[in-house]
Design an enzyme around this catalytic site. Structure first.
Site, PDB file in Angstrom:
ATOM      1  N   ASP A  31      49.734  35.942  42.307  1.00  0.00           N
ATOM      2  CA  ASP A  31      49.137  35.731  40.979  1.00  0.00           C
ATOM      3  C   ASP A  31      49.466  36.889  40.049  1.00  0.00           C
ATOM      4  O   ASP A  31      49.786  36.682  38.876  1.00  0.00           O
ATOM      5  CB  ASP A  31      47.613  35.580  41.088  1.00  0.00           C
ATOM      6  CG  ASP A  31      47.222  34.266  41.743  1.00  0.00           C
ATOM      7  OD1 ASP A  31      48.085  33.378  41.846  1.00  0.00           O
ATOM      8  OD2 ASP A  31      46.051  34.128  42.153  1.00  0.00           O
ATOM      9  N   TYR A  32      49.377  38.106  40.583  1.00  0.00           N
ATOM     10  CA  TYR A  32      49.696  39.297  39.782  1.00  0.00           C
ATOM     11  C   TYR A  32      51.166  39.290  39.377  1.00  0.00           C
ATOM     12  O   TYR A  32      51.502  39.505  38.207  1.00  0.00           O
ATOM     13  CB  TYR A  32      49.374  40.560  40.588  1.00  0.00           C
ATOM     14  CG  TYR A  32      49.922  41.832  39.993  1.00  0.00           C
ATOM     15  CD1 TYR A  32      49.373  42.381  38.838  1.00  0.00           C
ATOM     16  CD2 TYR A  32      51.011  42.482  40.580  1.00  0.00           C
ATOM     17  CE1 TYR A  32      49.890  43.555  38.277  1.00  0.00           C
ATOM     18  CE2 TYR A  32      51.533  43.648  40.030  1.00  0.00           C
ATOM     19  CZ  TYR A  32      50.958  44.175  38.879  1.00  0.00           C
ATOM     20  OH  TYR A  32      51.482  45.319  38.327  1.00  0.00           O
ATOM     21  N   LEU A  33      52.049  39.034  40.328  1.00  0.00           N
ATOM     22  CA  LEU A  33      53.484  39.060  40.042  1.00  0.00           C
ATOM     23  C   LEU A  33      53.887  37.940  39.086  1.00  0.00           C
ATOM     24  O   LEU A  33      54.776  38.116  38.251  1.00  0.00           O
ATOM     25  CB  LEU A  33      54.285  38.964  41.347  1.00  0.00           C
ATOM     26  CG  LEU A  33      54.180  40.202  42.247  1.00  0.00           C
ATOM     27  CD1 LEU A  33      54.853  39.942  43.584  1.00  0.00           C
ATOM     28  CD2 LEU A  33      54.786  41.428  41.576  1.00  0.00           C
TER      29      LEU A  33
END
Length: 208
Positions: A121-123
């Site tokens: 999700d962050y990437l």
């Protein structure tokens, strides 16, 4: 004297970016923080500060700013709201203000978040922010380091469009790379990955 807005100035890496800028001839850092309580640490060193929340209006934050370093992050709590949409918010305002360069602190793995074993999700949020920056009219440099550690600066890195292996790099060397990327014309409109290596930072950036 170029005025450099540092988004995420209160963060671990952001603080180092502000310090480097403050000690580098030709630069005047402007520390962007979210809370008034975070301003004094910079004001006590005669460093300009501005209150700015990435989730709200930022038009005031880019006034009289020459270049931007985006070192902000949600710490995994608000990846879409901050790491993605917050970055896009600042990019829009930088574009309107005719900012001369926007240096984005991204991450290795942001080129293909779907392949990541963790932090997808962050990437994905970083990927979307990076792509938005590329499509803007603002000259940019997107810096994608490996895993950050808090060791002392080495002053040397490994650099490439896409490094084959994973690895680590000190926050201090990432901060120095971000600042050096402001100046190096070779980095303009480029995306590059960095790890700890053997090349001096300025030399490495000339090769990208």
């Amino acid at each position: 004297m170029e005025r450099i807005l540092v988004a995420g100035a209160n963060g671990t890496t952001g603080k180092q970016v502000v310090e480097i800028l403050n000690n580098t001839e030709g630069y005047a850092p402007v520390a962007m923080v979210r809370k008034e309580s975070q301003m004094e640490q910079f004001k006590s060193k005669n460093i300009d500060t501005v209150l700015g929340d990435l989730e709200n209006d930022l038009s005031h934050a880019v006034q009289n700013i020459d270049k931007v370093i985006f070192a902000a992050g949600s710490g995994g709590k608000k990846v879409v709201a901050v790491d993605q949409e917050g970055a896009k918010n600042l990019i829009r305002e930088a574009e309107k203000a005719n900012v001369k360069k926007f240096v984005m602190l991204s991450s290795m793995g942001a080129d293909a978040p779907e392949k990541a074993e963790k932090l997808q999700d962050y990437l994905k949020a970083k990927h979307n922010a990076d792509e938005f920056l590329k499509q803007s009219k603002v000259p940019y440099a997107i810096v994608r380091p490996g895993t950050l550690n808090n060791e002392s600066a080495k002053g040397t890195i490994k650099i490439g469009d896409s490094l084959e292996k994973k690895g680590e790099i000190t926050r201090a060397d990432v901060a120095n790379t971000l600042v050096s990327s402001l100046r190096e014309s070779t980095t303009t409109n480029k995306t590059y990955e960095i790890l700890q290596g053997d090349l001096k930072i300025d030399e490495a950036l000339k090769q990208i």
